[in-house]
Write a protein that holds these residues in place. Structure first.
Motif, PDB file in Angstrom:
ATOM      1  N   LYS A  14       0.822  -1.199   0.000  1.00  0.00           N
ATOM      2  CA  LYS A  14       0.000   0.000   0.000  1.00  0.00           C
ATOM      3  C   LYS A  14       0.855   1.247   0.000  1.00  0.00           C
ATOM      4  O   LYS A  14       1.738   1.418   0.837  1.00  0.00           O
ATOM      5  N   LEU A  15       0.592   2.138  -0.956  1.00  0.00           N
ATOM      6  CA  LEU A  15       1.206   3.458  -1.003  1.00  0.00           C
ATOM      7  C   LEU A  15       0.262   4.455  -0.351  1.00  0.00           C
ATOM      8  O   LEU A  15      -0.926   4.473  -0.662  1.00  0.00           O
ATOM      9  N   THR A  16       0.814   5.281   0.515  1.00  0.00           N
ATOM     10  CA  THR A  16       0.044   6.370   1.099  1.00  0.00           C
ATOM     11  C   THR A  16       0.582   7.676   0.540  1.00  0.00           C
ATOM     12  O   THR A  16       1.790   7.925   0.586  1.00  0.00           O
ATOM     13  N   PHE A  17      -0.331   8.502   0.018  1.00  0.00           N
ATOM     14  CA  PHE A  17       0.059   9.738  -0.641  1.00  0.00           C
ATOM     15  C   PHE A  17      -0.147  10.943   0.253  1.00  0.00           C
ATOM     16  O   PHE A  17      -1.075  10.995   1.077  1.00  0.00           O
ATOM     17  N   GLY A  18       0.708  11.937   0.047  1.00  0.00           N
ATOM     18  CA  GLY A  18       0.485  13.237   0.654  1.00  0.00           C
ATOM     19  C   GLY A  18      -0.601  13.986  -0.107  1.00  0.00           C
ATOM     20  O   GLY A  18      -1.096  13.519  -1.131  1.00  0.00           O
ATOM     21  N   GLY A  19      -0.956  15.144   0.402  1.00  0.00           N
ATOM     22  CA  GLY A  19      -2.050  15.905  -0.176  1.00  0.00           C
ATOM     23  C   GLY A  19      -1.726  16.581  -1.488  1.00  0.00           C
ATOM     24  O   GLY A  19      -2.625  17.076  -2.176  1.00  0.00           O
ATOM     25  N   GLY A  20      -0.453  16.606  -1.840  1.00  0.00           N
ATOM     26  CA  GLY A  20      -0.047  17.223  -3.093  1.00  0.00           C
ATOM     27  C   GLY A  20       0.354  18.674  -2.915  1.00  0.00           C
ATOM     28  O   GLY A  20      -0.164  19.392  -2.044  1.00  0.00           O
ATOM     29  N   THR A  21       1.310  19.102  -3.731  1.00  0.00           N
ATOM     30  CA  THR A  21       1.759  20.494  -3.752  1.00  0.00           C
ATOM     31  C   THR A  21       1.742  20.977  -5.186  1.00  0.00           C
ATOM     32  O   THR A  21       2.359  20.360  -6.056  1.00  0.00           O
ATOM     33  N   ARG A  22       1.037  22.062  -5.402  1.00  0.00           N
ATOM     34  CA  ARG A  22       0.991  22.618  -6.753  1.00  0.00           C
ATOM     35  C   ARG A  22       2.189  23.541  -6.923  1.00  0.00           C
ATOM     36  O   ARG A  22       2.417  24.437  -6.101  1.00  0.00           O
ATOM     37  N   VAL A  23       2.954  23.318  -7.959  1.00  0.00           N
ATOM     38  CA  VAL A  23       4.117  24.147  -8.268  1.00  0.00           C
ATOM     39  C   VAL A  23       3.792  25.036  -9.455  1.00  0.00           C
ATOM     40  O   VAL A  23       3.309  24.558 -10.489  1.00  0.00           O
ATOM     41  N   LEU A  24       4.030  26.306  -9.283  1.00  0.00           N
ATOM     42  CA  LEU A  24       3.834  27.271 -10.354  1.00  0.00           C
ATOM     43  C   LEU A  24       5.163  27.970 -10.606  1.00  0.00           C
ATOM     44  O   LEU A  24       5.690  28.649  -9.724  1.00  0.00           O
ATOM     45  N   VAL A  25       5.702  27.764 -11.793  1.00  0.00           N
ATOM     46  CA  VAL A  25       6.959  28.395 -12.170  1.00  0.00           C
ATOM     47  C   VAL A  25       6.635  29.532 -13.138  1.00  0.00           C
ATOM     48  O   VAL A  25       6.065  29.315 -14.204  1.00  0.00           O
ATOM     49  N   LYS A  26       7.010  30.722 -12.737  1.00  0.00           N
ATOM     50  CA  LYS A  26       6.682  31.906 -13.537  1.00  0.00           C
ATOM     51  C   LYS A  26       7.866  32.320 -14.389  1.00  0.00           C
ATOM     52  O   LYS A  26       9.005  32.279 -13.925  1.00  0.00           O
ATOM     53  N   PRO A  27       7.593  32.710 -15.627  1.00  0.00           N
ATOM     54  CA  PRO A  27       8.694  33.104 -16.532  1.00  0.00           C
ATOM     55  C   PRO A  27       9.413  34.340 -16.021  1.00  0.00           C
ATOM     56  O   PRO A  27       8.845  35.179 -15.329  1.00  0.00           O
TER      57      PRO A  27
END
Lengths: 116, 116
Positions: free
Chosen positions: B103-116
């Motif tokens: 069983k894999l348990t996942f974190g809630g996720g992190t959205r990455v935004l890279v701006k030019p």
């Protein structure tokens, strides 16, 4: 890594109906899994699809709602039964494969389900 | 029980700057640790994993992660971020103890935004 395909890629369904999602792998694998990703959420394991025996369900998921088949080592199906809008999610199939001497799970592209 | 925490919902970074996505974990035994990335309307793609050995793990697309047992952390890093790195990143853990299954348990996720 294994190549995994899922059908359908997306669907819009009416409440009360059922949808069967297919997962096909390009090589034989022992372990296959089904996950749900609700909108804006992380992944939650629904069940482990065991070849030749009943699926193993996680807490909160039951066979009547999410029946799973695993007829061979390359294929599995997940049915979402008697759907309600709360079932709107991405459903992902994954397989465990040995890579670099250790096990890694690889994921299919997902099935995007919207229940109206 | 095993768990994963990703303390940041979103990380913003300018293109060319270093990128760090944080992850801490909890398992009863020794951990297998994974990073996955999810691009819009795509499934999860495997980036890298830590099983044992060198604490610094290198993965796909120039990403690396450092395992720190004393801090129970497995932060994802990239020395110079690209706009194309903008995506949703998930950390996952599996307990090495056989009783924990696959069983894999996942974190809630992190959205990455890279701006030019």
């Amino acid at each position: 890594s294994a190549v995994i395909s899922q059908k359908p890629s997306r669907d819009i369904c009416q409440r009360g109906t059922s949808l069967t999602i297919q997962c096909q792998v390009d090589s034989q694998v022992t372990m296959m899994f089904w996950y749900r990703q609700q909108p804006g959420q992380s992944l939650t394991l629904i069940a482990t699809a065991n070849q030749g025996s009943e699926a193993t369900y996680e807490s909160g998921f039951v066979i009547d709602k999410f029946p799973i088949s695993r007829p061979n080592l390359t294929f599995s199906t997940l049915t979402v039964s008697n759907m309600s809008p709360e079932d709107s999610s991405i459903y992902l199939c994954s397989v465990a494969s040995i890579a670099g001497g250790s096990e890694t799970q690889y994921f299919g592209p997902g099935t995007r389900l919207l229940v109206l | 029980a095993q768990s994963v925490a990703q303390p940041e919902d979103q990380v913003n970074v300018a293109e060319g700057n270093p990128l760090t996505v944080k992850c801490t974990y909890s398992v009863s035994g020794n951990p297998y640790l994974f990073w996955y990335v999810q691009y819009p309307n795509r499934g999860l793609q495997f980036l890298l994993k830590y099983i044992t050995g060198d604490n610094l793990v290198k993965g796909s697309y120039g990403f690396e992660a450092e395992f720190n047992k004393s801090q129970t952390s497995f932060h994802l890093k990239k020395p110079s971020a690209l706009v194309s790195d903008s995506a949703l990143y998930f950390c996952a853990v599996r307990d090495m103890k056989k009783a924990a299954g696959n069983k894999l348990t996942f974190g809630g996720g992190t959205r990455v935004l890279v701006k030019p």
